[in-house]
Scaffold this active site. Structure first.
Site, mmCIF file in Angstrom:
data_model
loop_
_atom_site.group_PDB
_atom_site.id
_atom_site.type_symbol
_atom_site.label_atom_id
_atom_site.label_comp_id
_atom_site.label_asym_id
_atom_site.label_seq_id
_atom_site.Cartn_x
_atom_site.Cartn_y
_atom_site.Cartn_z
ATOM 1 N N THR A 127 1.319 -1.222 0.163
ATOM 2 C CA THR A 127 0.540 0.098 -0.679
ATOM 3 C C THR A 127 1.549 1.350 -0.152
ATOM 4 O O THR A 127 1.573 1.620 0.464
ATOM 5 C CB THR A 127 -0.615 -0.101 1.149
ATOM 6 O OG1 THR A 127 -2.350 -1.394 1.442
ATOM 7 C CG2 THR A 127 -1.527 1.412 1.384
ATOM 8 N N LYS A 202 -7.061 1.578 -3.281
ATOM 9 C CA LYS A 202 -7.164 0.807 -1.758
ATOM 10 C C LYS A 202 -6.785 2.148 -0.267
ATOM 11 O O LYS A 202 -7.420 1.919 0.809
ATOM 12 C CB LYS A 202 -6.080 0.305 -0.982
ATOM 13 C CG LYS A 202 -5.304 0.026 0.193
ATOM 14 C CD LYS A 202 -5.972 -1.394 0.411
ATOM 15 C CE LYS A 202 -5.195 -1.766 2.020
ATOM 16 N NZ LYS A 202 -4.151 -2.605 2.296
ATOM 17 N N LYS A 277 0.993 5.842 7.599
ATOM 18 C CA LYS A 277 1.507 6.152 6.806
ATOM 19 C C LYS A 277 0.428 5.951 5.481
ATOM 20 O O LYS A 277 0.400 6.732 5.012
ATOM 21 C CB LYS A 277 2.331 4.393 6.228
ATOM 22 C CG LYS A 277 2.872 4.710 5.204
ATOM 23 C CD LYS A 277 2.576 3.964 4.363
ATOM 24 C CE LYS A 277 2.271 2.489 4.406
ATOM 25 N NZ LYS A 277 1.200 1.621 3.706
#
Length: 329
Positions: A127, A202, A277
């Site tokens: 990701t 995502k 993150k």
């Protein structure tokens, strides 16, 4: 064109008047061709294990050699560097923590693209920033290979059970060529568009997930303070309009569910650092596109504070524990 170079089994498939031959036949043909796997963490290890279970020889590496032992014991070949893996496999999956890790693994001194073979299919399930996926796709094309971004959703539990959701960006022809690999590791595979589209999907999913987990943790904590039994409260939520994945599949309250990180002192699962993150990526992208995400920005700050308070390596559902400690319980 590149897809035609990846072994006789794909050439045979493409000669058929149908997109796919029977599942069992194509799986048995594919099992003769090794798959490279780079990144054997909480997600990568069960994903690679499921490839082994489905008859694919796996050639793997990780920056932490101790992470390779489990897969090696199950029959995987372990090599020293991503470049070594690229020398041995013409289909490679990467599952890495962040954009800098992906850049290093693909373009670094011992990176995949240093020794990648022409026509290799590169699938990145990390990701990361969509712009980095696009950069890697350009670099891969220059090296004669093909890149797909294919981040996943579902967590460690879904990875172990081969029930992940893949969100895939790239050339549709290459997406179809990779379907058999995806279906060994997941039960939902969605083509999202060109390179970067998978990461965009995502990012949106994790933005909602983070907000939903905080909301679930707040709700459960309030109900407990009001004297409600947490299992009863979860049961009520999950038959009512407040139901969500964080409440019915990944409840953050210890003792409510088995087999989730909250039942194991928040070990395993999806780390708070990784969620912070992901939210940072969402916030940067929202700023660049002038998209207001007030709840997302607040969620980002909460998870950043958690990282500074000792929760960095715990699963992100530990936000429940964080809230309890904040109120002095």
């Amino acid at each position: 064109m590149a897809a035609l170079l990846r072994g006789s089994w794909k050439s045979l498939r493409r000669c058929s008047k149908h997109v796919y031959w029977s599942h069992d036949f194509s799986r048995s043909m594919a099992s003769k061709t090794p798959v490279g796997f780079i990144g054997l963490g909480n997600m990568g290890t069960p994903m690679a294990r499921n490839l082994l279970k489905n008859g694919y020889p796996v050639i793997a590496t990780d920056s932490f050699p101790e992470s390779c032992k489990e897969l090696q014991d199950q029959g995987a070949q372990i090599l020293d560097t991503p470049a070594d893996v690229a020398d041995k496999a013409d289909r490679i999956i990467t599952m890495l923590p962040s954009s800098p890790n992906v850049i290093e693994v693909y373009t670094g001194p011992n990176g995949i693209l240093k020794r990648v073979k022409k026509g290799t299919l590169l699938i990145d399930s990390s990701t990361i920033d969509p712009s980095v996926s696009k950069e890697m796709a350009v670099a891969a094309e220059k090296a004669g290979s093909v890149f797909l971004d294919a981040p996943v959703s579902g967590g460690v539990g879904a990875a172990s059970l081969a029930k992940l959701t893949f969100m895939v960006g790239g050339a549709e022809e290459e997406f179809k060529a990779a379907q058999e690999l995806f279906t060994c590791m997941g039960d939902n595979v969605v083509y999202c568009g060109q390179v970067g589209a998978g990461q965009a999907a995502k990012m949106c999913n994790n933005l909602l997930l983070a907000i939903g987990m905080i909301g679930t943790a707040e709700t459960m904590n309030l109900g407990i303070r009001l004297g409600l039994d947490p299992k009863l409260l979860a049961q009520i939520l999950n038959m009512s309009s407040g139901r969500c994945w964080s409440s019915d599949s990944y409840n953050p309250v210890p003792g409510v569910m088995e087999g989730v990180p909250s039942a194991n002192n928040y070990q395993g699962g999806y780390g708070t650092t990784l969620m912070a993150k992901d939210l940072g990526l969402a916030q940067t992208t929202a700023t660049n596109t002038r998209t207001p995400i007030p709840l997302g920005a607040l969620a980002h700050q909460i998870f950043r504070v958690m990282c500074a308070r000792g929760y960095a390596n715990k699963d992100f559902s530990s936000v429940f524990q964080f809230l309890r400690e904040e109120e002095g319980q």
